[in-house]
Design a protein around this motif. Structure first.
Motif, PDB file in Angstrom:
ATOM      1  N   UNK A  88      61.641  37.945  39.138  1.00 20.25           N
ATOM      2  CA  UNK A  88      60.992  37.106  40.146  1.00 20.25           C
ATOM      3  C   UNK A  88      59.906  37.900  40.860  1.00 20.25           C
ATOM      4  N   UNK A  89      58.971  37.187  41.458  1.00 16.68           N
ATOM      5  CA  UNK A  89      57.948  37.832  42.278  1.00 16.68           C
ATOM      6  C   UNK A  89      58.563  38.131  43.637  1.00 16.68           C
ATOM      7  N   UNK A  90      58.582  39.402  44.015  1.00  7.78           N
ATOM      8  CA  UNK A  90      59.123  39.814  45.310  1.00  7.78           C
ATOM      9  C   UNK A  90      58.010  39.807  46.356  1.00  7.78           C
ATOM     10  N   UNK A  91      56.849  40.367  46.003  1.00  7.49           N
ATOM     11  CA  UNK A  91      55.693  40.384  46.892  1.00  7.49           C
ATOM     12  C   UNK A  91      54.470  39.940  46.105  1.00  7.49           C
ATOM     13  N   UNK A  92      53.659  39.088  46.697  1.00 12.14           N
ATOM     14  CA  UNK A  92      52.356  38.708  46.144  1.00 12.14           C
ATOM     15  C   UNK A  92      51.353  38.844  47.284  1.00 12.14           C
ATOM     16  N   UNK A  93      50.298  39.610  47.053  1.00 11.72           N
ATOM     17  CA  UNK A  93      49.327  39.868  48.115  1.00 11.72           C
ATOM     18  C   UNK A  93      47.977  40.238  47.535  1.00 11.72           C
ATOM     19  N   UNK A  94      46.966  40.211  48.385  1.00 12.00           N
ATOM     20  CA  UNK A  94      45.630  40.630  47.996  1.00 12.00           C
ATOM     21  C   UNK A  94      45.330  41.989  48.605  1.00 12.00           C
ATOM     22  N   UNK A  95      44.747  42.849  47.783  1.00 14.33           N
ATOM     23  CA  UNK A  95      44.317  44.168  48.256  1.00 14.33           C
ATOM     24  C   UNK A  95      42.794  44.211  48.236  1.00 14.33           C
TER      25      UNK A  95
END
Length: 99
Positions: A88-95
Motif C-alpha cells: 500500500x501507499x504509506x506516504x504520497x507527496x510532492x518534493x
C-alpha cells in the motif's frame, strides 16, 4: 529488510510527462521534502525531512529530461509486505525540484 531492498527505487513517467518516484517507506514522516537534481552526475538527492537524505544514482536519461522541465517530483512510499499484492501507499507527496 536488507539494506539493498531498502535502497530499491524506481521512476515512472505518466502521459503528462510527470515523474513519480516509487520507493519503500522509510522511518519518520516526510516534512518539507525537496529533490536536488545533479544533471551531470545523473543523480539526485531526495531530502524527505531534515534528518533523512537519500542519494539516487544512475537516473535514466529520459527521467533526467522530464525532471529538468518539472517543478515537483511526486514521491510514493510503499509499505513492505511479504506479498506484493498487499503493498500500500504509506506516504504520497510532492518534493520541490532544485538544482
Amino acid at each position: 529488510m536488507s539494506a539493498e531492498e531498502f535502497d530499491t527505487y524506481d521512476f515512472l513517467i505518466n502521459d503528462e510527462d510527470e515523474v513519480m518516484l516509487l520507493m519503500y517507506v522509510r522511518p519518520g514522516e516526510p516534512a518539507d521534502p525537496s529533490f536536488n537534481l545533479d544533471i551531470e552526475d545523473q543523480s539526485g538527492v531526495l531530502s524527505r525531512n531534515s534528518n533523512d537524505k537519500i542519494l539516487l544514482k544512475d537516473i535514466p536519461a529520459d527521467i533526467i529530461d522530464s525532471l529538468q522541465e518539472a517543478d515537483k517530483l511526486l514521491v510514493c512510499e510503499l509499505s513492505i509486505e511479504q506479498n506484493d499484492k498487499d503493498t500500500q501507499i504509506v506516504y504520497a507527496y510532492e518534493a520541490e525540484i532544485t538544482d
